[in-house]
Scaffold this motif. Structure first.
Motif, PDB file in Angstrom:
ATOM      1  N   MET A 176       0.800  -1.181   0.000  1.00 52.70           N
ATOM      2  CA  MET A 176       0.000   0.000   0.000  1.00 52.70           C
ATOM      3  C   MET A 176       0.847   1.250   0.000  1.00 52.70           C
ATOM      4  O   MET A 176       1.357   1.601  -1.032  1.00 52.70           O
ATOM      5  CB  MET A 176      -0.894   0.017   1.195  1.00 52.70           C
ATOM      6  CG  MET A 176      -0.113  -0.301   2.434  1.00 52.70           C
ATOM      7  SD  MET A 176      -1.215  -0.543   3.728  1.00 52.70           S
ATOM      8  CE  MET A 176      -0.559   0.613   4.789  1.00 52.70           C
ATOM      9  N   LEU A 177       1.050   1.896   1.155  1.00 51.46           N
ATOM     10  CA  LEU A 177       1.743   3.162   1.152  1.00 51.46           C
ATOM     11  C   LEU A 177       3.063   3.136   0.415  1.00 51.46           C
ATOM     12  O   LEU A 177       3.787   2.150   0.471  1.00 51.46           O
ATOM     13  CB  LEU A 177       2.054   3.546   2.593  1.00 51.46           C
ATOM     14  CG  LEU A 177       1.016   4.389   3.291  1.00 51.46           C
ATOM     15  CD1 LEU A 177       1.566   4.832   4.609  1.00 51.46           C
ATOM     16  CD2 LEU A 177       0.660   5.573   2.458  1.00 51.46           C
ATOM     17  N   LEU A 178       3.359   4.247  -0.199  1.00 43.78           N
ATOM     18  CA  LEU A 178       4.691   4.558  -0.690  1.00 43.78           C
ATOM     19  C   LEU A 178       5.238   3.754  -1.859  1.00 43.78           C
ATOM     20  O   LEU A 178       5.150   2.565  -1.894  1.00 43.78           O
ATOM     21  CB  LEU A 178       5.713   4.327   0.431  1.00 43.78           C
ATOM     22  CG  LEU A 178       6.541   3.085   0.218  1.00 43.78           C
ATOM     23  CD1 LEU A 178       7.787   3.521  -0.472  1.00 43.78           C
ATOM     24  CD2 LEU A 178       6.739   2.330   1.411  1.00 43.78           C
ATOM     25  N   SER A 212      13.596  -8.763  12.953  1.00 46.70           N
ATOM     26  CA  SER A 212      13.818  -9.257  11.587  1.00 46.70           C
ATOM     27  C   SER A 212      12.781  -8.653  10.644  1.00 46.70           C
ATOM     28  O   SER A 212      12.227  -9.332   9.791  1.00 46.70           O
ATOM     29  CB  SER A 212      13.757 -10.790  11.558  1.00 46.70           C
ATOM     30  OG  SER A 212      12.503 -11.211  12.063  1.00 46.70           O
ATOM     31  N   TRP A 242      11.580  -4.853   8.453  1.00 47.32           N
ATOM     32  CA  TRP A 242      12.112  -4.031   7.359  1.00 47.32           C
ATOM     33  C   TRP A 242      13.468  -3.408   7.706  1.00 47.32           C
ATOM     34  O   TRP A 242      14.408  -3.470   6.913  1.00 47.32           O
ATOM     35  CB  TRP A 242      11.122  -2.912   7.050  1.00 47.32           C
ATOM     36  CG  TRP A 242      10.074  -3.333   6.086  1.00 47.32           C
ATOM     37  CD1 TRP A 242       8.815  -3.760   6.391  1.00 47.32           C
ATOM     38  CD2 TRP A 242      10.185  -3.390   4.660  1.00 47.32           C
ATOM     39  NE1 TRP A 242       8.145  -4.079   5.240  1.00 47.32           N
ATOM     40  CE2 TRP A 242       8.958  -3.852   4.171  1.00 47.32           C
ATOM     41  CE3 TRP A 242      11.202  -3.092   3.761  1.00 47.32           C
ATOM     42  CZ2 TRP A 242       8.715  -4.020   2.810  1.00 47.32           C
ATOM     43  CZ3 TRP A 242      10.964  -3.266   2.402  1.00 47.32           C
ATOM     44  CH2 TRP A 242       9.733  -3.727   1.948  1.00 47.32           C
ATOM     45  N   ALA A 243      13.529  -2.793   8.867  1.00 54.05           N
ATOM     46  CA  ALA A 243      14.741  -2.061   9.226  1.00 54.05           C
ATOM     47  C   ALA A 243      15.895  -3.034   9.456  1.00 54.05           C
ATOM     48  O   ALA A 243      16.985  -2.873   8.900  1.00 54.05           O
ATOM     49  CB  ALA A 243      14.478  -1.234  10.485  1.00 54.05           C
ATOM     50  N   PRO A 265      11.772 -13.223  17.294  1.00 58.39           N
ATOM     51  CA  PRO A 265      10.861 -14.356  17.476  1.00 58.39           C
ATOM     52  C   PRO A 265      10.348 -14.937  16.167  1.00 58.39           C
ATOM     53  O   PRO A 265       9.586 -15.898  16.176  1.00 58.39           O
ATOM     54  CB  PRO A 265       9.704 -13.760  18.296  1.00 58.39           C
ATOM     55  CG  PRO A 265       9.778 -12.294  18.077  1.00 58.39           C
ATOM     56  CD  PRO A 265      11.197 -11.956  17.733  1.00 58.39           C
ATOM     57  N   THR A 315       5.244  -6.540   4.292  1.00 58.94           N
ATOM     58  CA  THR A 315       3.932  -6.072   4.774  1.00 58.94           C
ATOM     59  C   THR A 315       3.042  -5.407   3.709  1.00 58.94           C
ATOM     60  O   THR A 315       1.827  -5.567   3.768  1.00 58.94           O
ATOM     61  CB  THR A 315       4.110  -5.107   5.966  1.00 58.94           C
ATOM     62  OG1 THR A 315       5.128  -4.168   5.645  1.00 58.94           O
ATOM     63  CG2 THR A 315       4.468  -5.854   7.226  1.00 58.94           C
ATOM     64  N   CYS A 317      14.006 -10.518  22.699  1.00 61.08           N
ATOM     65  CA  CYS A 317      14.868  -9.803  23.625  1.00 61.08           C
ATOM     66  C   CYS A 317      13.956  -9.217  24.689  1.00 61.08           C
ATOM     67  O   CYS A 317      12.957  -8.588  24.360  1.00 61.08           O
ATOM     68  CB  CYS A 317      15.605  -8.720  22.855  1.00 61.08           C
ATOM     69  SG  CYS A 317      16.264  -7.470  23.934  1.00 61.08           S
ATOM     70  N   LEU A 322      -3.433  -7.339  11.816  1.00 54.92           N
ATOM     71  CA  LEU A 322      -2.835  -7.739  10.538  1.00 54.92           C
ATOM     72  C   LEU A 322      -1.411  -7.210  10.473  1.00 54.92           C
ATOM     73  O   LEU A 322      -1.149  -6.138   9.936  1.00 54.92           O
ATOM     74  CB  LEU A 322      -3.681  -7.191   9.372  1.00 54.92           C
ATOM     75  CG  LEU A 322      -3.203  -7.560   7.963  1.00 54.92           C
ATOM     76  CD1 LEU A 322      -3.050  -9.048   7.780  1.00 54.92           C
ATOM     77  CD2 LEU A 322      -4.156  -7.014   6.908  1.00 54.92           C
ATOM     78  N   ASP A 326      10.248   1.431  13.163  1.00 56.49           N
ATOM     79  CA  ASP A 326       9.066   1.866  13.922  1.00 56.49           C
ATOM     80  C   ASP A 326       9.312   2.018  15.416  1.00 56.49           C
ATOM     81  O   ASP A 326       8.522   2.641  16.111  1.00 56.49           O
ATOM     82  CB  ASP A 326       7.939   0.836  13.754  1.00 56.49           C
ATOM     83  CG  ASP A 326       7.277   0.920  12.390  1.00 56.49           C
ATOM     84  OD1 ASP A 326       7.696   1.760  11.572  1.00 56.49           O
ATOM     85  OD2 ASP A 326       6.334   0.146  12.154  1.00 56.49           O
ATOM     86  N   LEU A 357       6.592   3.699   8.756  1.00 53.10           N
ATOM     87  CA  LEU A 357       6.488   3.221   7.379  1.00 53.10           C
ATOM     88  C   LEU A 357       7.681   2.352   7.029  1.00 53.10           C
ATOM     89  O   LEU A 357       8.796   2.586   7.515  1.00 53.10           O
ATOM     90  CB  LEU A 357       6.496   4.401   6.405  1.00 53.10           C
ATOM     91  CG  LEU A 357       5.261   5.276   6.349  1.00 53.10           C
ATOM     92  CD1 LEU A 357       5.478   6.419   5.381  1.00 53.10           C
ATOM     93  CD2 LEU A 357       4.054   4.451   5.932  1.00 53.10           C
ATOM     94  N   ALA A 358       7.431   1.422   6.124  1.00 56.31           N
ATOM     95  CA  ALA A 358       8.532   0.575   5.657  1.00 56.31           C
ATOM     96  C   ALA A 358       9.587   1.407   4.939  1.00 56.31           C
ATOM     97  O   ALA A 358      10.773   1.115   5.035  1.00 56.31           O
ATOM     98  CB  ALA A 358       7.979  -0.503   4.731  1.00 56.31           C
ATOM     99  N   TYR A 392       5.738  -2.520  -6.198  1.00 63.63           N
ATOM    100  CA  TYR A 392       5.948  -3.513  -5.151  1.00 63.63           C
ATOM    101  C   TYR A 392       6.630  -4.770  -5.667  1.00 63.63           C
ATOM    102  O   TYR A 392       7.384  -5.407  -4.937  1.00 63.63           O
ATOM    103  CB  TYR A 392       4.650  -3.810  -4.408  1.00 63.63           C
ATOM    104  CG  TYR A 392       4.360  -2.702  -3.433  1.00 63.63           C
ATOM    105  CD1 TYR A 392       5.336  -2.329  -2.508  1.00 63.63           C
ATOM    106  CD2 TYR A 392       3.183  -1.998  -3.462  1.00 63.63           C
ATOM    107  CE1 TYR A 392       5.126  -1.283  -1.637  1.00 63.63           C
ATOM    108  CE2 TYR A 392       2.969  -0.948  -2.587  1.00 63.63           C
ATOM    109  CZ  TYR A 392       3.938  -0.596  -1.681  1.00 63.63           C
ATOM    110  OH  TYR A 392       3.737   0.443  -0.816  1.00 63.63           O
TER     111      TYR A 392
END
Ligand SMILES: Cc1cc2nc3c(=O)[nH]c(=O)nc-3n(C[C@H](O)[C@H](O)[C@H](O)COP(=O)(O)OP(=O)(O)OC[C@H]3O[C@@H](n4cnc5c(N)ncnc54)[C@H](O)[C@@H]3O)c2cc1C
Length: 580
Positions: free
Chosen positions: A1-3, A154, A156-157, A177, A184, A224, A278, A452, A468-469, A550
């Protein structure tokens, strides 16, 4: 979706790291063996040699701590202007009472030693002589060994960081985990079978192959839940899917926290228990199962009209891009697939999107109107309302009205996670981990935060960036370039690198937003901010741009291939509706 993230493929470096020993006491080895049996996954063996890379400075033992000066952009020695805590610091729980700012270095005990999820257990075990015996530890690297970067998360960042890390310079440990990254932006499509779940999950050890191959690089399937910035250690708990869990510690030279955020529920009663979120592939699987189950339950003989309507009422809370995309996917599924394959109940199924304000409030006004008209035309009921309570079969709005539902999806944005709330690190407005212009956590050594979970501290004078991703990915890319540069100049070890220049600060430039609204239509908003001028498009062309953008952003060629094949299969044969 976004971006639209930057189009085209990012080039990531995958380098071979040299080896290190998992240095354990014999007692620790036994406990670790237990962990291994219980699902704590690690890659690589346990022996090897090292190439000496860079210099290692001795630990500080005075009240002078090293930190990365925001002013100079260098690692500098900095006199902490703090009153040291007593050495008998209490262990902090995850629930409140934490100081907003913790200052510390390896030499000065100014930070709480651990912030455990299980505070009581932690108190009992705190400061015990045999703490090191209880928790197996991946010990600190020795002089001459490669510095160790520990990455928490684990997403996007983290994955963008991991992918670019020069493993000739660093050894790397990733703790999360889940052993995969979730793509996403395409997750909503998996809920109704437009895409298969496999297509949006990228295994972490394929993103950074050193995790799978190098003896001293590891992936640990764990959460963690504590951090000791004095000792440069993170405390972890194995992720055991409801089974027995174990704790262990990992020492770091540099720590990158990229643990993301959690959905916000505003403390509304019943949301956690009855609504679906979600954010993970498992969430999408649950949503798909429930949707297909309800379609079948509603066909039993004797089911009343009212119950059929309830079972087939899909309610989405939150009119942001995720809520809108999910509603669009659902309406597409209903029009294209339910009408053909569940003809008996096709007239009962309904999608309602409830939003307190306007849908897609960050988009251009013309695009918002387009989305509203399009969704309504596709049968999505748009309702202005505020949820007061959620019950198993109905929600209650603040105006007192009841909305019965069979499927409830909650998508009202994200906020700081329990881990982030519990860490006594500097905080940004809104409660994320505070960072400076170079993505360092001020006042603690060797700790960085991205994605985030992080936001600029007030002193930086810049707003907290959106969750945002494209922000997370860009921060991961910026930070890994900084790490590789600093590492090559010998600044990778704990407390070292004070003279290594960090280079330019991180600058974020928004590239625009995108959202699909179903039925081959999407919105593309290329304005850099809400009030700026710029190109915005809606319709089929935007949908084509959305899909192409995408497809190019999917991380691996394998998943790019899966996504393309899934899209083609759905187009030709419709969505798969088996409830597996
Ligand atoms: C359905 C959906 C669609 C989206 N679409 C878009 C879009 O189109 N464009 C866009 O820009 N953004 C989009 N976003 C937002 C985007 O996904 C997030 O901003 C992005 O994932 C943030 O990346 P992150 O690495 O900070 O966190 P995440 O990707 O959420 O990753 C966090 C990681 O930390 C791990 N973790 C959590 N707690 C712990 C712990 N205690 N210990 C260790 N690890 C932990 C998690 O398992 C996870 O691996 C979307 C989000 C969703 C949910």
């Amino acid at each position: 979706m976004l971006l639209p993230f930057r189009l085209g493929l990012s080039i990531f470096f995958v380098k071979i790291s040299s080896r290190n020993l998992f240095q354990l006491s014999s007692c620790s080895k036994m406990v670790l063996a237990r962990i291994a049996r219980n699902g704590c996954q690690q890659s690589g063996g346990a022996t090897g040699r090292y190439a000496r890379v860079g210099s290692m400075l001795g630990e500080e033992s005075s009240s002078v701590s090293k930190f990365h000066s925001p002013v100079s952009g260098r690692f500098t020695a900095f006199k902490q202007n703090v009153t040291p805590h007593s050495s008998n610091l209490p262990f902090f729980s995850t629930t409140g009472g934490l100081p907003a700012l913790a200052l510390g270095s390896r030499g000065v005990r100014t930070t709480p030693r651990y912030e455990y999820a299980h505070a009581q257990a932690a108190v009992e075990e705190s400061d015990s002589e045999c703490e090191n015996l209880k928790y197996p530890t991946l010990e600190a690297t020795k002089p001459g060994e490669k510095p160790r970067v520990v990455v928490i998360g684990s997403g996007w960042a983290a994955c963008r960081f991991l992918k670019g890390l020069n493993t000739k310079v660093y050894e790397v440990v990733c703790i999360s985990p889940r052993n995969h990254m979730v793509f996403t932006p395409l997750l909503a499509s998996t809920c109704v079978g437009t895409l298969e779940f496999r297509s949006v999950a990228e295994p972490v050890n394929q993103i950074q192959t050193a995790l799978a191959k190098e003896p001293n690089s590891h992936f640990f399937l764990a959460s963690c839940n504590g951090l000791d910035t004095d000792k440069h250690e993170v405390l972890c708990e194995t992720a055991a899917d409801g089974g027995e869990t174990h704790r262990f510690k990992v020492a770091y030279d540099k720590l990158v926290i990229a643990s993301g955020a959690e959905p916000v529920t505003f403390g509304i009663k019943g949301v956690e228990e009855h609504a679906f979120f979600l954010r993970e592939v498992s969430h999408a699987q649950e949503i798909r199962k429930r949707l297909l189950l309800n379609l079948m339950l509603s066909q039993y003989p004797g089911v009343s009209e009212e119950e059929k309507e309830r079972l087939l009422h899909c309610v989405v809370i939150g009119g942001g891009p995720t809520g809108v995309e999910f509603s669009g996917e659902l309406s597409d599924f209903i029009i294209r697939d339910v009408c053909q394959r569940y003809a008996h109940v096709k007239n009962y199924i309904q999608v309602t999107l409830i939003e307190a304000n306007e849908i897609l409030s960050s988009f251009d006004v013309g695009l918002r109107h387009y989305a509203t008209k399009h969704l309504t035309k596709c049968g999505v009921r748009l309702v202005r309302g505020v949820v007061k309570e959620v019950h198993p079969n109905k929600i209650v709005l603040s105006d007192g009205s009841d909305v019965p539902y069979g499927l409830l999806v909650w998508s009202t944005g994200v906020g700081p996670s329990k881990l982030v709330k519990s860490l006594s690190l500097p905080k940004a407005p809104g409660g994320r981990i505070g960072i400076d212009d170079w993505l360092r956590v001020p006042s603690v050594e060797d700790v960085f935060a991205i994605g985030d979970c992080a936001g600029f501290v007030e002193g930086v004078g810049r707003p907290v960036l959106p969750a945002l991703a494209q922000v997370a990915e860009r921060q991961g890319k910026y930070l890994v370039e900084l790490f590789n540069r600093v590492g090559k100049q010998g600044g990778g070890k704990a407390s070292s690198g004070k003279d290594v220049p960090l280079g330019d600060p991180f600058i974020y430039k928004h590239l625009g937003s995108m959202a699909s609204v179903g039925r081959y239509k999407a919105l593309v908003d290329l304005r850099q901010s809400k009030d700026a001028k710029g190109l915005s498009l809606a319709g089929f062309l935007s949908w084509f741009i959305w899909r192409s953008a995408y497809l190019t952003r999917v991380i691996s060629w394998r998943n790019r291939f899966y996504v393309a094949i899934n899209w083609a299969t759905t187009l030709v044969f419709g969505r798969d509706n088996s409830r597996i």
